[in-house]
Design an enzyme around this catalytic site. Structure first.
Site, mmCIF file in Angstrom:
data_model
loop_
_atom_site.group_PDB
_atom_site.id
_atom_site.type_symbol
_atom_site.label_atom_id
_atom_site.label_comp_id
_atom_site.label_asym_id
_atom_site.label_seq_id
_atom_site.Cartn_x
_atom_site.Cartn_y
_atom_site.Cartn_z
ATOM 1 N N TYR A 29 11.430 47.984 -31.837
ATOM 2 C CA TYR A 29 11.858 46.881 -32.726
ATOM 3 C C TYR A 29 10.674 46.401 -33.579
ATOM 4 C CZ TYR A 29 15.423 46.697 -28.991
ATOM 5 O OH TYR A 29 16.381 46.995 -28.057
ATOM 6 N N TRP A 33 12.851 39.407 -34.921
ATOM 7 C CA TRP A 33 14.260 39.147 -34.586
ATOM 8 C C TRP A 33 14.471 37.652 -34.363
ATOM 9 C CZ3 TRP A 33 13.383 44.214 -34.657
ATOM 10 C CH2 TRP A 33 14.452 45.094 -34.762
ATOM 11 N N TRP A 35 16.729 35.535 -32.396
ATOM 12 C CA TRP A 35 16.678 34.796 -31.121
ATOM 13 C C TRP A 35 15.480 35.192 -30.280
ATOM 14 C CZ3 TRP A 35 21.091 35.424 -26.918
ATOM 15 C CH2 TRP A 35 21.343 36.769 -26.648
ATOM 16 N N GLN A 101 22.364 35.765 -35.722
ATOM 17 C CA GLN A 101 22.287 35.940 -34.259
ATOM 18 C C GLN A 101 22.512 34.575 -33.602
ATOM 19 O OE1 GLN A 101 18.587 37.914 -33.083
ATOM 20 N NE2 GLN A 101 19.738 39.587 -32.172
ATOM 21 N N ASP A 163 24.541 43.848 -28.058
ATOM 22 C CA ASP A 163 25.085 44.869 -28.957
ATOM 23 C C ASP A 163 26.271 45.669 -28.430
ATOM 24 O OD1 ASP A 163 22.740 43.975 -30.051
ATOM 25 O OD2 ASP A 163 21.875 45.945 -30.381
ATOM 26 N N ARG A 196 20.796 53.437 -23.894
ATOM 27 C CA ARG A 196 21.064 52.859 -25.230
ATOM 28 C C ARG A 196 22.553 52.968 -25.586
ATOM 29 N NH1 ARG A 196 18.016 49.580 -28.073
ATOM 30 N NH2 ARG A 196 18.941 50.430 -29.955
ATOM 31 N N TYR A 347 21.912 49.360 -21.327
ATOM 32 C CA TYR A 347 21.719 48.247 -22.265
ATOM 33 C C TYR A 347 22.532 47.007 -21.864
ATOM 34 C CZ TYR A 347 19.840 47.206 -27.004
ATOM 35 O OH TYR A 347 19.136 46.722 -28.087
ATOM 36 N N GLU A 390 12.332 45.182 -20.991
ATOM 37 C CA GLU A 390 13.467 44.702 -21.769
ATOM 38 C C GLU A 390 14.639 44.325 -20.850
ATOM 39 O OE1 GLU A 390 14.576 47.683 -24.591
ATOM 40 O OE2 GLU A 390 15.845 46.346 -25.774
HETATM 41 C C1 DGY Z 1 18.866 47.253 -31.972
HETATM 42 O O1 DGY Z 1 18.430 47.906 -32.919
HETATM 43 O O2 DGY Z 1 19.152 47.758 -30.872
HETATM 44 C C2 DGY Z 1 19.020 45.800 -32.117
HETATM 45 O O3 DGY Z 1 19.477 45.213 -30.937
HETATM 46 C C3 DGY Z 1 19.920 45.400 -33.243
HETATM 47 O O4 DGY Z 1 19.728 44.054 -33.475
#
Ligand code: DGY
Length: 418
Positions: A29, A33, A35, A101, A163, A196, A347, A390
């Site tokens: 990432y 972002w 939040w 978000q 997500d 994912r 995830y 994560e």
């Molecule tokens: C991602 O790319 O997985 C993010 O969660 C999207 O905001």
């Protein structure tokens, strides 16, 4: 543990860029972002108030003219993330995504102000932040509460922050996927595919993105034309709490946001209708296809965070939550393990996420002190054992996804010191 506290601070400092902080430094990432930044600011508030306020200011510097605060701000020209600024093609002053978000930021700002003695300059900076947050929360009620009932819709799963939660499976199955989709995922270069979202999820995400772009992100068009429109319990719970917190904290600055207060009263009245006594649960509503979404996901329990004034319902939700992951070493899973959609390591379909635990902990604080304490202790144990990733496996505590994850470190500091 002193050592873990130092590691947490170091994670945040290492992920810090100029004025904002990456969710992780593992390249998954490479941007700011929404939040994530709010949680990160709370973490900084325990050791560097200037970083905390700056994080929030940088996020709000990307606010759109209409009030929306995007879910991602692309500060550099980094193209290693997909979809990056070249795909979204939008933004005000800073290239950004075209969706938002959960506005947890308002609750975080209240917390930081309540817990600390800020000096005059810091309070002046906070006042500017609070005015921008008023515009942000107004935006939700102006553009996303189409039935004018005090509840808002999300128009993309990414807006929820969760997500690939199975809550979106039904609504996404109805999305007609673009026939000539062309895109290259980058997340799989740095994260395991079994952890994912699936290709079919991404096909839907990008189809929805393309449609938003086609409508030039016009806030009226994108909602009326949307192929995805969900009144989500988790999202609305965070918004209601954000609204209440903003109204309260504004009083310290002699700002009168009572118009927002009226909204929360209406929101609560509307929200309670989504409580189903048979299941003792709240369920999100697929507004587009007129279905109640009966998945037992942790975000349904975020209702506790909204602090609705119905003790009977709150108690029923707490009792149900006590059985949700009973006897397990670590909790809370993102989906109840007995739900058919549960996937232990994928995830938002099973693993434990620290921000979920934190939201639930906050919601329990004034309703069930013992359970709040247990939630906190289990979360701290997990982080002390596995450090700052994560997400985590609820059976083994094994770390999953990105390493050096900022909000896990930041919320560790808050749980530890609060
Ligand atoms: C991602 O790319 O997985 C993010 O969660 C999207 O905001």
């Amino acid at each position: 543990m002193k050592e873990t506290i130092e590691i947490a601070k170091q994670v945040l400092k290492n992920n810090r860029k100029s004025g904002y902080t990456l969710p992780t430094n593992n390249k998954l990432y490479p941007a700011q972002w929404n939040w994530d930044s709010a949680f990160i600011a709370l973490g900084y508030s325990y050791f560097n108030m200037d970083y905390a306020i700056k994080e929030l200011e940088t996020l709000l510097s990307g606010q759109w003219e209409d009030g929306m605060v995007p879910h991602i701000l692309f500060h550099g020209n980094d193209e290693t993330y997909f979809p990056n600024h070249k795909t979204w093609e939008c933004g005000n002053k800073i290239p950004s995504s075209g969706i938002t978000q959960p506005p947890i930021i308002a609750t975080i700002v209240k917390k930081i102000i309540d817990k600390n003695k800020l000096d005059q300059v810091q309070m002046e900076r906070m006042q500017i932040i609070i005015k921008k947050l008023k515009k942000y929360l107004d935006w939700f009620y102006n553009y996303r509460d189409t039935s004018k009932i005090g509840l808002v819709s999300i128009i993309h799963p990414w807006e929820s922050g969760l997500d690939n939660s199975p809550i979106w499976d039904g609504p996404l199955n109805k999305v007609k996927i673009d026939g000539n989709l062309k895109y290259e995922r980058r997340d799989l270069n740095v994260s395991k595919s079994e952890n994912r979202p699936l290709k079919k999820d991404y096909d839907a995400y990008i189809t929805l993105l393309n449609k938003l772009k086609k409508h030039k992100y016009n806030p009226n068009k994108i909602i009326s034309e949307s192929m995805f429109n969900v009144i989500d319990i988790g999202f609305n719970s965070i918004l209601i709490r954000a609204t209440k917190d903003l109204v309260e904290v504004a009083k310290k600055f002699n700002l009168d946001f009572s118009d927002l207060k009226k909204k929360t009263m209406m929101s609560e009245e509307s929200l309670i209708k989504f409580y189903k006594d048979a299941e003792q649960s709240f369920f999100s509503y697929d507004f587009k296809n007129h279905n109640l979404i009966k998945v037992d996901a942790i975000s349904n329990y975020f209702i506790l965070f909204a602090n609705i004034g119905n003790e009977d319902v709150n108690n029923k939700i707490i009792n149900k939550l006590k059985k949700y992951n009973s006897q397990k070493k670590y909790f809370f899973t993102t989906v109840n393990p007995i739900d058919k959609t549960f996937e232990e390591t994928r995830y938002w379909r099973g693993p434990v996420w620290i921000n979920s635990n934190w939201i639930i902990h906050q919601g329990l604080l004034d309703k069930d002190k013992d359970f709040a304490k247990l939630t906190k202790n289990k979360t701290l144990d997990l982080l002390e054992k596995s450090k700052f990733y994560e997400y985590y496996n609820y059976n083994t505590g094994e770390s999953l996804g990105a390493n050096n994850f900022s909000w896990s470190a930041a919320l560790y500091l808050d749980l530890k010191f609060s």
